[in-house]
Design a protein around this motif. Structure first.
Motif, mmCIF file in Angstrom:
data_model
loop_
_atom_site.group_PDB
_atom_site.id
_atom_site.type_symbol
_atom_site.label_atom_id
_atom_site.label_comp_id
_atom_site.label_asym_id
_atom_site.label_seq_id
_atom_site.Cartn_x
_atom_site.Cartn_y
_atom_site.Cartn_z
ATOM 1 N N GLY A 23 -68.199 14.260 -97.459
ATOM 2 C CA GLY A 23 -69.149 14.125 -96.366
ATOM 3 C C GLY A 23 -69.200 12.741 -95.768
ATOM 4 O O GLY A 23 -69.892 12.520 -94.768
ATOM 5 N N GLY A 24 -68.464 11.773 -96.351
ATOM 6 C CA GLY A 24 -68.451 10.415 -95.825
ATOM 7 C C GLY A 24 -69.651 9.608 -96.267
ATOM 8 O O GLY A 24 -70.593 10.119 -96.886
ATOM 9 N N LEU A 25 -69.623 8.321 -95.968
ATOM 10 C CA LEU A 25 -70.743 7.449 -96.315
ATOM 11 C C LEU A 25 -71.942 7.709 -95.433
ATOM 12 O O LEU A 25 -73.082 7.410 -95.818
ATOM 13 N N SER A 26 -71.720 8.228 -94.243
ATOM 14 C CA SER A 26 -72.799 8.548 -93.321
ATOM 15 C C SER A 26 -72.448 9.860 -92.633
ATOM 16 O O SER A 26 -71.521 9.903 -91.823
ATOM 17 N N PRO A 27 -73.163 10.942 -92.953
ATOM 18 C CA PRO A 27 -72.860 12.210 -92.294
ATOM 19 C C PRO A 27 -72.953 12.117 -90.775
ATOM 20 O O PRO A 27 -72.151 12.737 -90.063
ATOM 21 N N MET A 28 -73.892 11.345 -90.265
ATOM 22 C CA MET A 28 -74.002 11.199 -88.814
ATOM 23 C C MET A 28 -72.761 10.530 -88.243
ATOM 24 O O MET A 28 -72.245 10.939 -87.196
ATOM 25 N N LEU A 29 -72.249 9.504 -88.934
ATOM 26 C CA LEU A 29 -71.056 8.818 -88.458
ATOM 27 C C LEU A 29 -69.859 9.759 -88.466
ATOM 28 O O LEU A 29 -69.042 9.748 -87.527
ATOM 29 N N SER A 30 -69.735 10.587 -89.489
ATOM 30 C CA SER A 30 -68.632 11.550 -89.535
ATOM 31 C C SER A 30 -68.730 12.538 -88.375
ATOM 32 O O SER A 30 -67.715 12.899 -87.758
ATOM 33 N N ARG A 31 -69.940 12.982 -88.066
ATOM 34 C CA ARG A 31 -70.123 13.907 -86.953
ATOM 35 C C ARG A 31 -69.775 13.248 -85.622
ATOM 36 O O ARG A 31 -69.138 13.851 -84.746
#
Length: 302
Positions: A23-31
């Motif tokens: 999911g990455g370090l920040s789900p928002m950043l991945s999105r």
């Protein structure tokens, strides 16, 4: 001739590739990366600027900015930086202006830009319980220099975390004011570490020392943790606050007076004891009851 069978040599050691959490370090950043979004991601540790889903710049109050790194390394002077911002800042072309005007070479700019980006991103992507926000469409004044994929920024951030943990697992020295322990250091102190050690005064943090030296903050964290592992540096203890005073006076105490019985003047002979006050002058009076009494008195006066 006698043939002697020899075992094959052992395989060479290889470093395990850094794994990014699911999911990455920040789900928002991945999105946002999947959306190829452009704008600025605001987190507790700082800002990440995106263009087409890639990171183009990062800012954090814990790290020196690109201008400080360029000036500290002698690649640019303050007048040249101010000129570039004044001429090209509103057009989001500061980086291109620096190169085209001959103030700095393209390679030196890219090197310092990537160093500043990874340095600030380490703190921006740090653990946080505060909500993140994204502002769409906002371009950074530096302009495109060397965009970095989000996965690359996250991988480098995790690698740096693991490196610091291997050096010294206690992160207390990362943010707290630093103290010298006064203990003899067994290992030799490098000149780079010595410059950090000379600026430890019980007040400065690692971020303060980075700004004073004009160095990336993560490099200072590495030096501080190595000094902590050698027993030369420790975090200044945080004073434990005492129990907060109660906003209400203790039983039997007057307002503004410490706990304990309040001396009472002797009553005159044959005088009945005074009743406790029931209006707002009493600290324990119920405001709802007082309001109802005032309404009752007003109705009776009609």
């Amino acid at each position: 001739m006698t043939m002697v069978a020899t075992p094959p040599p052992p395989p060479l050691p290889t470093r395990q590739r850094t794994q990014i959490p699911s999911g990455g370090l920040s789900p928002m950043l991945s999105r946002l990366a999947a959306e190829r979004a452009t704008g600025v991601l605001m987190r507790e540790g700082g800002l990440l600027h995106l263009a087409d889903g890639q990171v183009v710049y990062a800012e954090s109050p814990a790290t020196p900015g690109l201008d400080a790194l360029l000036i500290a390394r002698g690649a640019l002077d303050e007048d040249g930086w101010r000129e570039a911002v004044a001429e090209a800042g509103t057009r989001h072309r500061v980086g291109r202006f620096l190169v085209d005007s001959g103030l700095i070479s393209e390679g030196a700019l890219e090197l310092c830009h990537l160093g500043a980006l990874y340095d600030a991103a380490y703190f921006v992507l740090g653990p946080s319980s505060a909500p993140a926000r994204f502002r769409y469409g906002e371009a950074h004044w530096l302009g495109p220099v060397r965009p970095v994929p989000v996965a690359g920024v996250e991988r480098e951030t995790v690698r740096r975390r693991e490196l610091l943990h291997r050096i010294w697992p206690d992160p207390a020295t990362d943010e707290a004011p630093l103290l010298r322990t006064g203990h003899p250091v067994v290992t030799s102190v490098t000149p780079r570490q010595g410059e950090v050690l000379d600026r430890i005064d019980g007040v400065r943090t690692a971020a303060d020392i980075s700004r004073a030296l004009g160095r990336p903050a993560f490099h200072t964290l590495v030096d501080v943790r190595r000094l902590a592992a050698a027993g030369a540096v420790t975090a200044r203890p945080v004073p434990v606050p005492g129990p907060a005073p109660s906003p209400f006076p203790a039983l039997g105490a007057a307002p503004g007076v410490g706990p304990g019985p309040v001396p009472q003047a002797p009553s005159p002979p044959h005088e009945a004891p005074r009743a406790a006050p029931t209006d707002l002058s009493s600290p324990f009076a119920d405001p709802h009851i007082t309001l109802l009494k005032r309404l009752r008195d007003a109705l009776e006066a009609l």
